[in-house]
Motif scaffolding. Structure first.
Motif, PDB file in Angstrom:
ATOM      1  N   LEU A  62       0.991  -1.220   0.077  1.00 42.77           N
ATOM      2  CA  LEU A  62      -0.100  -0.023  -0.144  1.00 42.77           C
ATOM      3  C   LEU A  62       0.978   1.402   0.114  1.00 42.77           C
ATOM      4  O   LEU A  62       1.871   1.375   0.739  1.00 42.77           O
ATOM      5  CB  LEU A  62      -0.772  -0.048   1.097  1.00 42.77           C
ATOM      6  N   ALA A  63       0.531   2.115  -0.539  1.00 41.05           N
ATOM      7  CA  ALA A  63       1.200   3.405  -0.619  1.00 41.05           C
ATOM      8  C   ALA A  63       1.359   4.053   0.710  1.00 41.05           C
ATOM      9  O   ALA A  63       0.427   4.140   1.504  1.00 41.05           O
ATOM     10  CB  ALA A  63       0.704   4.457  -1.680  1.00 41.05           C
ATOM     11  N   VAL A  64       2.402   5.043   1.043  1.00 38.09           N
ATOM     12  CA  VAL A  64       2.539   5.668   2.192  1.00 38.09           C
ATOM     13  C   VAL A  64       1.485   6.650   2.395  1.00 38.09           C
ATOM     14  O   VAL A  64       1.167   7.346   1.358  1.00 38.09           O
ATOM     15  CB  VAL A  64       4.044   6.193   2.219  1.00 38.09           C
ATOM     16  N   TRP A  67      -4.076   4.952   4.209  1.00 43.34           N
ATOM     17  CA  TRP A  67      -5.050   5.053   5.226  1.00 43.34           C
ATOM     18  C   TRP A  67      -5.402   6.519   5.931  1.00 43.34           C
ATOM     19  O   TRP A  67      -6.502   6.813   6.360  1.00 43.34           O
ATOM     20  CB  TRP A  67      -4.566   4.340   6.524  1.00 43.34           C
ATOM     21  N   ARG A  68      -4.325   7.492   6.028  1.00 46.90           N
ATOM     22  CA  ARG A  68      -4.476   8.647   6.324  1.00 46.90           C
ATOM     23  C   ARG A  68      -5.369   9.366   5.387  1.00 46.90           C
ATOM     24  O   ARG A  68      -6.346  10.014   5.884  1.00 46.90           O
ATOM     25  CB  ARG A  68      -3.093   9.553   6.440  1.00 46.90           C
ATOM     26  N   GLY A  73     -11.109  11.179   4.370  1.00 44.60           N
ATOM     27  CA  GLY A  73     -12.373  11.419   3.318  1.00 44.60           C
ATOM     28  C   GLY A  73     -11.784  11.614   1.923  1.00 44.60           C
ATOM     29  O   GLY A  73     -12.475  12.081   1.225  1.00 44.60           O
ATOM     30  N   ALA A  74     -10.469  11.624   1.682  1.00 47.41           N
ATOM     31  CA  ALA A  74     -10.076  11.913   0.569  1.00 47.41           C
ATOM     32  C   ALA A  74     -10.415  11.155  -0.559  1.00 47.41           C
ATOM     33  O   ALA A  74     -10.544  10.133  -0.405  1.00 47.41           O
ATOM     34  CB  ALA A  74      -8.477  12.178   0.572  1.00 47.41           C
ATOM     35  N   ALA A  75     -10.760  11.795  -1.981  1.00 43.04           N
ATOM     36  CA  ALA A  75     -11.132  10.814  -2.982  1.00 43.04           C
ATOM     37  C   ALA A  75      -9.965   9.984  -3.621  1.00 43.04           C
ATOM     38  O   ALA A  75      -8.714  10.330  -3.102  1.00 43.04           O
ATOM     39  CB  ALA A  75     -11.825  11.700  -4.187  1.00 43.04           C
TER      40      ALA A  75
END
Length: 99
Positions: A62-64, A67-68, A73-75
């Motif tokens: 997974l990209a760094v 999850w943040r 709520g970022a698209a």
């Protein structure tokens, strides 16, 4: 050339020590805490992940910050500003959906 030989020597020695402890626990009536600790420690070491690679090179990593961004709520990166919504609830007289 000395390093691989030394590593093999250490690995074989520890393997023999572990098997000695396991067989002594299984077969000897006077086996004690020392044999149990060696056997449990060797078994615990076998559970360590020894085939680790850095996160950037791992398949499916997974990209760094993924999850943040999800918690904020970022698209998705493909469509900035896109918002997802849940499907609307059916009304009671709408019939049943596929199950």
């Amino acid at each position: 050339m000395g390093r691989p030989i030394a590593r093999w020597g250490v690995a074989v020695t520890l393997g023999v020590l572990w098997w000695w402890a396991v067989l002594r626990l299984a077969l000897a009536s006077d086996a004690g805490v020392l044999e149990g600790a060696v056997a449990a420690g060797g078994w615990g070491l076998s559970l360590l992940p020894v085939h680790c690679v850095p996160r950037g090179r791992a398949a499916g990593a997974l990209a760094v910050g993924r999850w943040r961004a999800a918690w904020r709520g970022a698209a998705t990166q493909a469509a900035p500003g896109a918002v997802t919504t849940a499907s609307p609830l059916r009304r009671s007289d709408g019939g049943s959906g596929p199950s």
